[in-house]
Design an enzyme around this catalytic site. Structure first.
Site, PDB file in Angstrom:
ATOM      1  N   HIS A  63       0.835  -1.206   0.000  1.00 16.11           N
ATOM      2  CA  HIS A  63       0.000   0.000   0.000  1.00 16.11           C
ATOM      3  C   HIS A  63       0.863   1.246   0.000  1.00 16.11           C
ATOM      4  O   HIS A  63       0.543   2.249  -0.640  1.00 16.11           O
ATOM      5  CB  HIS A  63      -0.904   0.014   1.215  1.00 16.11           C
ATOM      6  CG  HIS A  63      -1.783  -1.185   1.281  1.00 16.11           C
ATOM      7  ND1 HIS A  63      -2.512  -1.523   2.373  1.00 16.11           N
ATOM      8  CD2 HIS A  63      -2.019  -2.138   0.357  1.00 16.11           C
ATOM      9  CE1 HIS A  63      -3.173  -2.629   2.130  1.00 16.11           C
ATOM     10  NE2 HIS A  63      -2.887  -3.027   0.915  1.00 16.11           N
ATOM     11  N   GLU A 121      -8.523  -6.229 -18.968  1.00 15.92           N
ATOM     12  CA  GLU A 121      -7.313  -6.645 -18.253  1.00 15.92           C
ATOM     13  C   GLU A 121      -7.089  -8.146 -18.337  1.00 15.92           C
ATOM     14  O   GLU A 121      -6.103  -8.661 -17.820  1.00 15.92           O
ATOM     15  CB  GLU A 121      -7.417  -6.257 -16.768  1.00 15.92           C
ATOM     16  CG  GLU A 121      -7.680  -4.797 -16.544  1.00 15.92           C
ATOM     17  CD  GLU A 121      -7.643  -4.405 -15.088  1.00 15.92           C
ATOM     18  OE1 GLU A 121      -6.558  -4.097 -14.584  1.00 15.92           O
ATOM     19  OE2 GLU A 121      -8.711  -4.416 -14.434  1.00 15.92           O
ATOM     20  N   ASN A 146      -1.120  -3.456 -17.077  1.00 11.05           N
ATOM     21  CA  ASN A 146      -0.329  -4.118 -16.017  1.00 11.05           C
ATOM     22  C   ASN A 146      -0.845  -5.535 -15.800  1.00 11.05           C
ATOM     23  O   ASN A 146      -0.089  -6.498 -15.757  1.00 11.05           O
ATOM     24  CB  ASN A 146      -0.415  -3.344 -14.705  1.00 11.05           C
ATOM     25  CG  ASN A 146      -0.042  -1.889 -14.866  1.00 11.05           C
ATOM     26  OD1 ASN A 146       0.691  -1.547 -15.792  1.00 11.05           O
ATOM     27  ND2 ASN A 146      -0.546  -1.044 -13.996  1.00 11.05           N
ATOM     28  N   ASP A 147      -2.162  -5.629 -15.640  1.00 13.36           N
ATOM     29  CA  ASP A 147      -2.733  -6.961 -15.440  1.00 13.36           C
ATOM     30  C   ASP A 147      -2.772  -7.744 -16.745  1.00 13.36           C
ATOM     31  O   ASP A 147      -2.472  -8.940 -16.774  1.00 13.36           O
ATOM     32  CB  ASP A 147      -4.150  -6.848 -14.856  1.00 13.36           C
ATOM     33  CG  ASP A 147      -4.113  -6.744 -13.343  1.00 13.36           C
ATOM     34  OD1 ASP A 147      -3.453  -7.594 -12.724  1.00 13.36           O
ATOM     35  OD2 ASP A 147      -4.711  -5.808 -12.789  1.00 13.36           O
ATOM     36  N   ARG A 195       3.308  -9.733 -12.120  1.00 13.19           N
ATOM     37  CA  ARG A 195       3.825  -8.356 -12.165  1.00 13.19           C
ATOM     38  C   ARG A 195       4.561  -7.975 -10.888  1.00 13.19           C
ATOM     39  O   ARG A 195       5.252  -6.958 -10.837  1.00 13.19           O
ATOM     40  CB  ARG A 195       2.680  -7.374 -12.445  1.00 13.19           C
ATOM     41  CG  ARG A 195       1.641  -7.302 -11.354  1.00 13.19           C
ATOM     42  CD  ARG A 195       0.374  -6.594 -11.810  1.00 13.19           C
ATOM     43  NE  ARG A 195       0.292  -5.237 -11.311  1.00 13.19           N
ATOM     44  CZ  ARG A 195      -0.805  -4.481 -11.369  1.00 13.19           C
ATOM     45  NH1 ARG A 195      -1.909  -4.960 -11.934  1.00 13.19           N
ATOM     46  NH2 ARG A 195      -0.825  -3.274 -10.906  1.00 13.19           N
ATOM     47  N   CYS A 251      -4.381   2.372 -19.996  1.00 13.92           N
ATOM     48  CA  CYS A 251      -4.057   3.087 -18.759  1.00 13.92           C
ATOM     49  C   CYS A 251      -3.058   2.350 -17.865  1.00 13.92           C
ATOM     50  O   CYS A 251      -2.869   2.735 -16.721  1.00 13.92           O
ATOM     51  CB  CYS A 251      -5.322   3.413 -17.974  1.00 13.92           C
ATOM     52  SG  CYS A 251      -6.166   1.971 -17.338  1.00 13.92           S
TER      53      CYS A 251
HETATM   54  C1  PEP Z   1      -3.655  -2.262 -14.905  1.00 14.47           C
HETATM   55  O1  PEP Z   1      -3.804  -3.421 -14.515  1.00 14.47           O
HETATM   56  O2  PEP Z   1      -2.992  -1.946 -15.900  1.00 14.47           O
HETATM   57  C2  PEP Z   1      -4.269  -1.152 -14.153  1.00 14.47           C
HETATM   58  C3  PEP Z   1      -4.229   0.083 -14.606  1.00 14.47           C
HETATM   59  O3  PEP Z   1      -4.810  -1.463 -12.958  1.00 14.47           O
HETATM   60  P1  PEP Z   1      -3.949  -1.634 -11.612  1.00 14.47           P
HETATM   61  O4  PEP Z   1      -2.521  -1.337 -11.967  1.00 14.47           O
HETATM   62  O5  PEP Z   1      -4.525  -0.687 -10.648  1.00 14.47           O
HETATM   63  O6  PEP Z   1      -4.187  -3.057 -11.310  1.00 14.47           O
HETATM   64 MG    MG Z   2      -5.346  -3.845 -13.043  1.00 13.00          MG
END
Ligand code: PEP
Ligand code: MG
Length: 748
Positions: free
Chosen positions: A364, A606, A629-630, A640, A677
Site C-alpha cells: 500500500h 485486463e 499491467n494486469d 507483475r 491506462c
Molecule cells: C492495470 O492493470 O494496468 C491497471 C491500470 O490497474 P492496476 O494497476 O490498478 O491493477
Molecule cells: Mg489492473
C-alpha cells in the site's frame, strides 16, 4: 533482595569498563581488552577481528598471536574458522581447531600450535562487526559458562564499536556510518532524487552497556517490562474486535512480554554485568540473527514481533522516544523498515524520496508513493542500520539503487542526472498547453492516472486532458475501516469540482490480488492475482459496490459521470455490473435525489478473454480501457510483482503488440472508444508504438505526460508502423531495437 555472586564475567566487564575509561586511542584500547580477556579466561590467546570492508576481516588486536600479524592478517568472509563465525553469525567451539574442517593456516600468526578455539561473532542488531576469538594450547572444549561470558563480552565490544570507542588508523578502525554505501534494492517508483536522510523510527542508542549493580538493573528491567505489558494490554483492549491482523500481532507481543524464557535470558545477561538495555539489545541481536536464518514465514513474523517489542522496551528503558527533537531536513528522504500508507500520506509530498528496507512493489505504501509520484526503492537491505539522520542520500528509483553518503564522483554523476532531468522537465513544460500531435498529424489524447485528492493539482500542471483512471481503492486502502458513503461522496464531489470541465473516469473498487483491505476478512488464496478480486468481489458481495455507486451518483448530481469496472473477464460480468448501476439510479430516483446529467459506463480490459468477447459486448460497452499491467501479466503468465519474471517479457514483443492490435481493430469496428491506462502508457517508446498501432488515448502518471508528449510530437506514426510491419515479416521477437534506432534518429 537476593545476594548475587559476582561472576567472573561481571568482574571481566568491570575491568573492561575501567579500561575503556582510561585515556588512549582505539588501538590501545583493543590491545588492553585482548589482554584482559585472555587473562580473565585463562587462555593463551585472545584476538579481535574487525571488518575492514563488507567482505574482509582484519586482525586488529591480539594477545598471544604474533604481534606483527596485527593489521596484516586478513580473511575473507567465510574463510577459515574466523571467517565462518562471521559469515554464519554462529559460534565455533572446538578442541582441535587445526584438524577441523575449514581451518585456514596463517603462518604469520603462529596460531597452528593452539588447539582449542572459541570464536563468537561481534554483531549488533543484525549488523556484523567482527569476531572475538580465544584460543589455548590444551585441547579442550570451552564450557557453556565460558562461551556465554565471551558472548557477553562480544556484545559489549559491539556497542563500543558502534559508539566509536575503537577509532584509529586504517579501514578496520575507521569511523562507522561515515563511508559511502551503495544499497541495491528494487524499483518501487521511478525517478531520481537527492536529499538528506530522515529516519521514520530513529535508532535507540545504548550508551551504558556495563552496569555495576545487577540488582538495580534487574529492577529497572522488571519495571520496564511491567510498563510494556500494561501498554500492550491497553493496545489489545483498544484493538479487540477490530483488525484481526493487528490483534494477532499484539497477542504475539503479549506472549513475548510474558515469556519467562525471554526474561530469564535477560536476567542472566544482567547478572553477567550488562545493563538492562544492553541485555535487551543482546537478546534482540540474537533474535535478528535467527530472523536472517529462518525461512518459515510464521516464525519470521514472530521474530519480527519480538524485534518490535524489544524496540519498545529499549525506548522505555532509555527514555528515547520516536520523537527525538531532531529537525526534519528541508529535502527529506524517508528511510523506514516499512511504513503504512496512512503514515506515508502524513508526510505527503514533502518527501523527496522513500527507501524501505522491506516493503514490496505492490504494498500500500508503494501505491501511495506512486500516487504521490515520489521515487521509491524497496528491499533496500540494511538501510535502516546504515543510515543516520542527516546523511546525504541519492535515490535512483529507475535502477532501484541508493547511494548513501556518496563520494565526490557519484555525487557529480548523480547531480548531472538530476540536472538533465530538470532540463527535460523544462522542455516538457514548454509543450504543456500544446496537443500531442505527431509529425504525421495524428493527435493522441493524454490523460492522467490518479487516486488521491492530492493528485488533482497535477491535472493543471501536467497538461493532462482528463483523468483516464481514478483508482478509487486508494481511499479504501489508506483507512483502517471501511469508508462511509457520505465520506466517499464528499471526496468524489471534491474530485469532480477540482477537475472542472475535464473528464474523470472513476474505476470502481479494485481490491484483491496485491490490494488487500486490512479490515476485510482475509482470503487465503493460492493465486490471488487469479483469485477473488475486483469486479468478482463487487458482484458476489455487492453491498460495498452499491454503496460506492451511490456515492458516485450523488457526487455527480447534475454533472457528467464516467464509471468503469475493473478486471471484467466476460460480457455477462459487465452486464451484471451495469445492472447494478441501473438499480442504483432507480433507487436514487425513488429517493428524489438528483441524478448525473450524463452517465458513461465502461470496462477495463485486463484479461485476454475479454479481447475475444462477443461482438455484442464491444457494441454494448460505453468505452474500454486496457489495464496493461494486469493484461500483460496474464498474457505472458508472468507475475507483475515477481522481480524474477516481471521484466522478462517485452511489452513491445510482436506477440503482445499483435494482441493489442486485435483489440484496437475490434473497437474500431464496433466504434468503441479505447484507451490504455497501464504503466506502459507512460513510457515514451511504448506510448509511440501504441499510437502506431492505433491507440488514440493514453492514461499515465502525471509526470510521464511531458516525456510522452515530447516523444509523440517528434514521431511519424507511418514510419513506426512500417518498422513494426517489417518486424512481423522478418520474425523479430520484439520491435524495440529497430524502433529505438528510429526514435534516436528523430530525437530532439
Ligand atoms: C492495470 O492493470 O494496468 C491497471 C491500470 O490497474 P492496476 O494497476 O490498478 O491493477
Ligand atoms: Mg489492473
Amino acid at each position: 533482595m537476593p545476594q548475587r555472586r559476582e561472576s567472573e564475567s561481571r568482574k571481566l566487564l568491570g575491568r573492561l569498563r575501567d579500561a575503556m575509561a582510561e585515556d588512549g586511542d582505539g588501538q590501545q584500547r583493543l590491545d588492553k581488552i585482548t589482554g584482559l580477556i585472555a587473562s580473565s579466561m585463562q587462555t593463551e590467546v585472545c584476538s579481535i577481528y574487525l571488518f575492514r570492508d563488507a567482505e574482509t576481516l582484519e586482525l586488529c588486536a591480539t594477545e598471544g598471536l604474533n604481534p606483527d600479524s596485527v593489521h596484516q592478517t586478513r580473511l575473507r568472509l567465510g574463510e577459515g574458522h574466523v571467517g565462518r563465525v562471521a559469515k554464519r553469525s554462529k559460534t565455533i567451539n572446538t578442541a582441535d581447531a587445526p584438524s577441523e574442517k575449514g581451518f585456514r593456516y596463517m603462518p604469520e600468526t603462529g596460531e597452528e600450535i593452539f588447539s582449542s578455539f572459541l570464536g563468537v561473532p561481534i554483531q549488533r542488531l543484525g549488523e556484523r562487526l567482527g569476531v572475538l576469538v580465544v584460543q589455548s594450547k590444551a585441547a579442550r572444549l570451552f564450557s557453556a559458562d565460558e562461551l556465554y561470558a565471551l558472548e557477553v563480552v562480544a556484545m559489549v565490544l559491539a556497542e563500543m564499536t558502534e559508539l566509536g570507542a575503537f577509532l584509529g588508523e586504517g579501514e578496520a578502525l575507521s569511523a562507522r556510518h561515515q563511508q559511502p554505501v551503495l544499497v541495491r534494492g528494487t524499483t518501487g517508483q521511478e525517478g531520481a532524487a537527492i536529499g538528506h536522510v530522515w529516519l521514520h523510527e530513529p535508532r535507540v542508542v545504548v550508551t551504558n552497556v556495563i552496569a555495576e549493580d545487577p540488582d538495580t538493573e534487574s529492577n529497572r528491567l522488571t519495571e520496564a517490562v511491567e510498563t510494556l505489558r500494561v501498554s500492550v494490554d491497553k493496545l489489545l483492549a483498544g484493538a479487540a474486535g477490530g483488525d484481526g491482523e493487528q490483534v494477532q500481532v499484539l497477542e504475539a507481543y503479549r506472549m513475548f512480554a510474558n515469556s519467562k524464557g525471554w526474561m530469564r535470558r535477560m536476567e542472566e545477561d544482567i547478572s553477567n554485568g550488562l545493563s538492562a538495555e544492553a541485555a535487551v539489545e543482546k537478546e534482540q541481536t540474537q533474535a535478528r540473527t535467527r530472523l536472517g536464518q529462518v525461512s518459515d514465514s510464521y516464525l519470521r513474523e514472530r521474530l519480527q514481533d519480538l524485534d518490535d517489542l524489544s524496540n519498545r522496551l529499549l525506548r522505555i528503558l532509555t527514555g528515547q522516544g520516536a520523537i527525538t527533537g531532531a529537525e526534519m531536513p528541508a529535502d527529506p528522504v524517508l528511510i523506514a523498515r516499512n511504513i503504512g500508507p496512512g503514515e506515508l500520506l502524513e508526510y505527503g509530498r514533502s518527501l523527496k524520496a522513500i527507501v524501505l528496507e522491506e516493503g514490496s512493489v505492490g504494498s500500500h505504501a508503494a501505491i501511495v508513493a506512486r500516487a504521490l509520484a515520489i521515487p521509491l526503492v524497496v528491499h533496500a537491505d540494511a538501510i535502516t542500520r546504515e543510515a543516520l539522520n542527516g546523511d546525504q542520500i541519492m535515490v535512483d528509483g529507475d535502477q532501484g539503487i541508493v547511494h548513501l553518503r556518496p563520494d565526490d564522483t557519484v555525487n557529480a554523476a548523480f547531480q548531472d542526472k538530476i540536472a538533465m532531468q530538470a532540463d527535460a522537465q523544462e522542455r516538457y513544460s514548454a509543450t504543456r498547453d500544446l496537443p500531442a500531435t505527431t509529425v504525421c498529424g495524428t493527435t493522441i489524447s493524454l490523460q492522467m492516472n490518479a487516486g488521491l485528492m492530492a493528485d488533482l493539482p497535477s491535472l493543471e500542471s501536467s497538461g493532462a486532458e482528463g483523468v483516464g483512471l481514478f483508482r478509487t481503492e486508494l481511499q479504501f486502502l489508506i483507512r483502517n475501516q471501511m469508508p462511509r458513503r457520505s465520506e466517499l461522496s464528499a471526496l468524489y464531489k471534491r474530485v469532480l469540482d477540482a477537475s472542472g470541465d475535464k473528464r474523470v473516469i472513476f474505476r470502481t473498487l479494485d481490491i484483491g490480488s496485491d490490494k488487500v483491505l486490512t479490515y476485510m476478512k482475509p482470503n487465503d488464496e493460492p493465486n490471488p492475482a487469479l483469485g477473488w478480486r475486483a469486479i468478482r468481489v463487487g458482484l458476489d458481495k455487492p453491498g460495498v459496490m452499491r454503496m460506492q455507486l451511490q456515492a458516485l451518483l450523488r457526487a455527480a448530481a447534475g454533472r457528467n459521470l464516467s464509471v468503469m469496472f475493473p478486471f471484467v473477464a466476460q460480457y455477462s460480468e459487465y452486464v451484471a455490473a451495469k445492472a447494478e448501476i441501473a438499480k442504483a439510479m432507480d433507487r436514487e430516483r425513488r429517493l428524489g435525489h438528483p441524478l448525473p446529467e450524463k452517465l458513461e459506463v465502461g470496462a477495463m480490459l485486463e484479461t485476454p478473454s475479454l479481447a475475444f468477447a462477443p461482438q455484442a459486448f464491444f457494441e454494448d460497452v460505453g468505452f474500454l480501457s486496457i489495464g496493461g499491467n494486469d493484461l500483460k501479466q496474464l498474457f505472458f503468465a508472468a507475475d507483475r510483482e515477481n522481480e524474477r519474471v516481471r521484466r522478462r517479457y517485452d511489452t513491445l514483443s510482436i506477440s503482445f503488440l499483435s494482441f493489442l492490435q486485435g483489440i484496437v481493430t475490434r473497437c474500431e469496428v464496433a466504434g468503441t472508444p479505447l484507451s490504455f491506462c497501464g504503466e506502459d502508457a507512460g513510457r515514451p517508446v511504448e506510448a509511440a508504438c501504441f499510437a502506431a498501432i492505433g491507440l488514440r488515448s493514453l492514461s499515465m502518471r502525471p509526470a510521464s505526460i511531458g516525456p510522452v508528449k515530447h516523444m509523440l510530437r517528434n514521431v511519424d506514426l507511418n514510419v513506426l508502423r512500417g518498422i513494426i510491419e517489417k518486424c512481423h515479416e522478418s520474425g523479430e521477437q520484439s520491435v524495440r531495437a529497430p524502433v529505438m534506432d528510429y526514435l534516436k534518429s528523430v530525437a530532439r
